[in-house]
Scaffold this active site. Structure first.
Site, mmCIF file in Angstrom:
data_model
loop_
_atom_site.group_PDB
_atom_site.id
_atom_site.type_symbol
_atom_site.label_atom_id
_atom_site.label_comp_id
_atom_site.label_asym_id
_atom_site.label_seq_id
_atom_site.Cartn_x
_atom_site.Cartn_y
_atom_site.Cartn_z
ATOM 1 N N CYS A 135 4.634 -3.074 4.129
ATOM 2 C CA CYS A 135 3.468 -2.280 4.520
ATOM 3 C C CYS A 135 2.339 -2.427 3.510
ATOM 4 C CB CYS A 135 3.879 -0.808 4.636
ATOM 5 S SG CYS A 135 2.492 0.284 4.975
ATOM 6 N N CYS A 138 0.334 0.821 2.723
ATOM 7 C CA CYS A 138 1.070 1.752 1.856
ATOM 8 C C CYS A 138 1.074 1.255 0.403
ATOM 9 C CB CYS A 138 2.533 1.887 2.284
ATOM 10 S SG CYS A 138 2.826 2.003 4.034
ATOM 11 N N ASP A 139 1.271 -0.038 0.203
ATOM 12 C CA ASP A 139 1.616 -0.526 -1.138
ATOM 13 C C ASP A 139 0.611 -1.467 -1.803
ATOM 14 O OD1 ASP A 139 3.994 0.903 -1.075
ATOM 15 O OD2 ASP A 139 5.019 -0.684 0.023
#
Ligand code: NAP
Length: 311
Positions: A135, A138-139
């Site tokens: 992701c 997200c990261d």
């Protein structure tokens, strides 16, 4: 007609499930949507959506997902935080077992549980949260000024690799063929992005590092040459597998586990429908999931009307 807790139970709160919910609520059916995580589905971890009509400048996936959830709730859809553990399906009644221990029944079920990123199984599990991710939204911010490997050649890999370049100094995009599968506009953007270097005809065979990822091992499938890329992270986007563990043997699926439906979105079990990424479909898009959801809700409504008629 047997008495049930609900007319319609929807499993999964992505665009397909939410749209089915909007249509069912507007048809004044007794409907509930169960979602085990945050409603919105995969779209909420998509950085940017530019092919969903009505947003000429594009929209973040998070904002689009949130708008869909708000709209569904405004139209009367009840969304509950629950995981489905098992189902028993017959034409007359569908029984759904929930993670909380509750059991609920319905005349119809709409399976909208989507799909999850496919794993490579080359040792990435050991480095989850330590450099390996599925992701970017997200990261990616954790990899500012770092070197990354991205794996895959589809829309997700190419779009998200481009997003990674907002943070990383360099992104090696490893693809097993010499041609990308992604749509042309994304290919053009990736190929002219100075921070992306294509590693063609290659697969990731492993990775290592003391605590976090430090090296990603790559093999050229044509020459069999092995190389090591020094990288701080590895993002994997090699397709999806359907989220159907709770329903696997109850409805017919293809060899990949995706649920077969007819043009009414009905599965092999009467009164059970499937929509969006979980079903066998030639195109997995937000637009197609939304269309599936509308059709499934209308089909469910007709199914319930017929049950009343045969009473
Ligand atoms: P996908 O289209 O199935 O592409 C998967 C990619 O991973 C392919 O390039 C495939 O290579 C490669 N791959 C598969 N297994 C592999 C393995 N074991 N090792 C190495 N590479 C492997 O999956 P996706 O990109 O996640 O997209 C899923 C669906 O969502 C698609 O329908 C896509 O169009 C849609 N989507 C659309 C958008 C958008 O419209 N902007 C954005 C994201 C996703 P091959 O090409 O050689 O098969």
């Amino acid at each position: 007609m047997a008495s049930t807790d609900y007319d319609v139970i929807i499993i999964g709160g992505g665009p397909g499930g939410l749209t089915a919910g909007m249509y069912a609520a507007r048809a004044r059916l007794n409907v509930v949507l169960f979602e085990k995580a945050a409603p919105g589905g995969q779209v909420i971890v998509t950085d940017w959506v530019e092919n969903y009509p009505g947003f000429p400048e594009g929209i973040t996936g998070y904002d689009l997902g949130e708008k869909m959830v708000t709209q569904a709730k405004n139209l009367g859809l009840t969304i509950e935080s629950e995981e489905i553990t098992a189902m028993t399906l017959s034409k007359d009644e569908k029984t759904i077992h929930l993670g909380s221990g509750r059991t609920v029944t319905a005349h119809t079920v709409i399976i909208a549980s989507g799909a999850s990123p496919r794993k490579l199984d080359v040792g990435e599990a050991k480095f989850m949260g330590k450099g390996v991710s599925f992701c970017a939204t997200c990261d990616a911010p954790f990899f500012r000024d770092k070197v990354l490997v991205a794996v895959g050649g589809g829309d997700t890999a190419v779009q998200e690799a481009i997003y990674l370049t907002k943070f990383a100094t360099k992104v090696y995009l490893v693809h097993r063929r010499d041609e990308l599968r992604a749509t042309k506009v994304l290919q053009e953007r990736a190929l002219k992005n100075d921070k992306i270097e294509m590693i063609w005809d290659s697969v990731v065979t492993g990775m290592d590092g003391f605590f976090n990822v430090e090296n990603v091992h790559v093999k050229n499938v044509k020459t069999q040459a092995q190389t090591t890329i020094k990288a701080d992270g590895c993002f994997i986007w090699v397709g999806t597998t359907p989220n159907t563990s709770y329903v696997k043997d109850s409805v017919k699926t293809d060899e990949g586990g995706f649920v077969f439906t007819d043009t009414h979105m009905e599965t092999s079990v009467p009164g059970v429908y499937a929509v969006g990424d979980v079903r066998t479909t030639p195109l997995k898009q937000i637009t197609t999931a939304v269309g599936d959801g509308a059709i499934a809700a209308m089909s469910a409504e007709h199914f319930i009307e017929n049950l009343k008629d045969v009473k």
